[in-house]
Scaffold this motif. Sequence first.
Motif, mmCIF file in Angstrom:
data_model
loop_
_atom_site.group_PDB
_atom_site.id
_atom_site.type_symbol
_atom_site.label_atom_id
_atom_site.label_comp_id
_atom_site.label_asym_id
_atom_site.label_seq_id
_atom_site.Cartn_x
_atom_site.Cartn_y
_atom_site.Cartn_z
ATOM 1 N N MET A 1 0.899 -1.334 -0.021
ATOM 2 C CA MET A 1 -0.094 -0.035 0.025
ATOM 3 C C MET A 1 0.695 1.149 -0.017
ATOM 4 O O MET A 1 1.894 1.305 0.651
ATOM 5 N N VAL A 2 0.160 2.467 -0.431
ATOM 6 C CA VAL A 2 1.082 3.758 -0.655
ATOM 7 C C VAL A 2 0.614 4.509 0.384
ATOM 8 O O VAL A 2 -0.737 4.769 0.513
ATOM 9 N N SER A 3 1.356 5.046 1.225
ATOM 10 C CA SER A 3 0.927 5.871 2.348
ATOM 11 C C SER A 3 0.780 7.316 1.793
ATOM 12 O O SER A 3 1.868 7.458 0.915
ATOM 13 N N PRO A 4 0.358 8.359 2.332
ATOM 14 C CA PRO A 4 0.511 9.765 1.781
ATOM 15 C C PRO A 4 1.625 10.052 1.919
ATOM 16 O O PRO A 4 2.491 9.984 3.072
ATOM 17 N N ARG A 5 2.314 10.918 0.952
ATOM 18 C CA ARG A 5 3.724 11.436 1.165
ATOM 19 C C ARG A 5 3.684 12.691 2.296
ATOM 20 O O ARG A 5 2.631 13.231 2.521
ATOM 21 N N ASN A 6 4.744 12.730 2.791
ATOM 22 C CA ASN A 6 4.970 13.871 3.745
ATOM 23 C C ASN A 6 5.017 15.063 3.142
ATOM 24 O O ASN A 6 5.638 15.351 2.147
ATOM 25 N N SER A 7 4.312 16.016 3.642
ATOM 26 C CA SER A 7 3.866 17.301 3.290
ATOM 27 C C SER A 7 3.682 18.148 4.478
ATOM 28 O O SER A 7 3.598 17.936 5.494
ATOM 29 N N THR A 8 3.718 19.418 4.029
ATOM 30 C CA THR A 8 3.414 20.567 5.101
ATOM 31 C C THR A 8 2.048 20.810 5.314
ATOM 32 O O THR A 8 1.350 21.682 5.696
ATOM 33 N N TYR A 46 -6.198 11.993 3.928
ATOM 34 C CA TYR A 46 -5.786 10.761 4.502
ATOM 35 C C TYR A 46 -6.594 10.799 5.874
ATOM 36 O O TYR A 46 -7.373 9.870 6.285
ATOM 37 N N GLY A 47 -6.348 11.950 6.600
ATOM 38 C CA GLY A 47 -6.799 12.232 8.086
ATOM 39 C C GLY A 47 -8.711 12.060 8.037
ATOM 40 O O GLY A 47 -9.013 11.407 8.826
ATOM 41 N N ASP A 55 -9.940 2.851 10.107
ATOM 42 C CA ASP A 55 -8.957 2.133 9.930
ATOM 43 C C ASP A 55 -7.854 2.428 8.909
ATOM 44 O O ASP A 55 -8.317 2.947 7.860
ATOM 45 N N ALA A 56 -6.647 2.471 9.363
ATOM 46 C CA ALA A 56 -5.394 3.561 8.608
ATOM 47 C C ALA A 56 -5.354 2.338 7.231
ATOM 48 O O ALA A 56 -4.966 3.281 6.175
ATOM 49 N N ALA A 57 -5.092 1.423 7.145
ATOM 50 C CA ALA A 57 -4.813 0.426 6.049
ATOM 51 C C ALA A 57 -5.872 0.664 4.903
ATOM 52 O O ALA A 57 -5.630 0.917 3.592
ATOM 53 N N THR A 58 -7.280 0.535 5.342
ATOM 54 C CA THR A 58 -8.197 0.941 4.445
ATOM 55 C C THR A 58 -8.324 2.234 3.834
ATOM 56 O O THR A 58 -8.465 2.712 2.784
ATOM 57 N N ALA A 59 -7.732 3.299 4.732
ATOM 58 C CA ALA A 59 -7.714 4.563 4.475
ATOM 59 C C ALA A 59 -6.979 4.775 3.429
ATOM 60 O O ALA A 59 -7.060 5.561 2.507
ATOM 61 N N GLU A 60 -5.524 4.032 3.455
ATOM 62 C CA GLU A 60 -4.589 4.252 2.339
ATOM 63 C C GLU A 60 -5.070 3.652 0.993
ATOM 64 O O GLU A 60 -4.568 4.407 0.178
ATOM 65 N N GLU A 61 -5.827 2.621 0.986
ATOM 66 C CA GLU A 61 -6.490 2.207 -0.227
ATOM 67 C C GLU A 61 -7.370 3.273 -0.509
ATOM 68 O O GLU A 61 -7.290 3.457 -1.880
#
Length: 202
Positions: A1-8, A46-47, A55-61
């Motif tokens: 799974m791809v997590s959201p990129r770090n950003s400001t 994402y938040g 659920d974090a994993a489902t949120a990433e999908e």
Amino acid sequence: MVSPRNSTGPLAGPHEARQAELIALVACGDQQALASLYDATSRLVYGLLVRVLGDAATAEEVLLDVYAQVWRQAGRYSGARGSPLAWLTTIARSRAIDRLRSGRAEQQRTEQLDVRTFEARSGTDVEEEVAARELGARVRAALSELPREQREVIELAYYGGMSHSEIAAATGQPLGTVKTRTRLGMMRLRASLKDLDEGDDD
């Protein structure tokens, strides 16, 4: 799974035009513009997804589904109907709700249905759904009549599920300004929808 990129975080305030510009470029097939829009807004989206789905994993999908939809439908975005951020959070909320519903549907398929109960309730369910859609249309029409700054904060709160503090951080507005715009907007909405309350009293 791809997590959201770090950003400001999402671009705010004066940069709203930049977000709209990125969406316009995405509509023209610019993949780099999509990446830039993702970098600027994915943490907030994402938040929201985590809060709705739990659920974090489902949120990433679902996050990937959101930006895939942005890629397909960027040409439909209109600044007259809301800010880029409000548009994104509306898509995210819709995708999250779809995922929740699909999960419930899968669970229901594994359970035995009581046909008699279903038939007894189906007519009422249809009536309630029609009434809900009519109410939604009235609310959207009333929202469209609000000043842009009031409509934006209410859309972020109602469709995006964001708190006053989160809206202030996302838009770059002072917290007091967000609260005031929300309060004024809700007063106008109540005035526009006053007949619905009167109908309930009859």
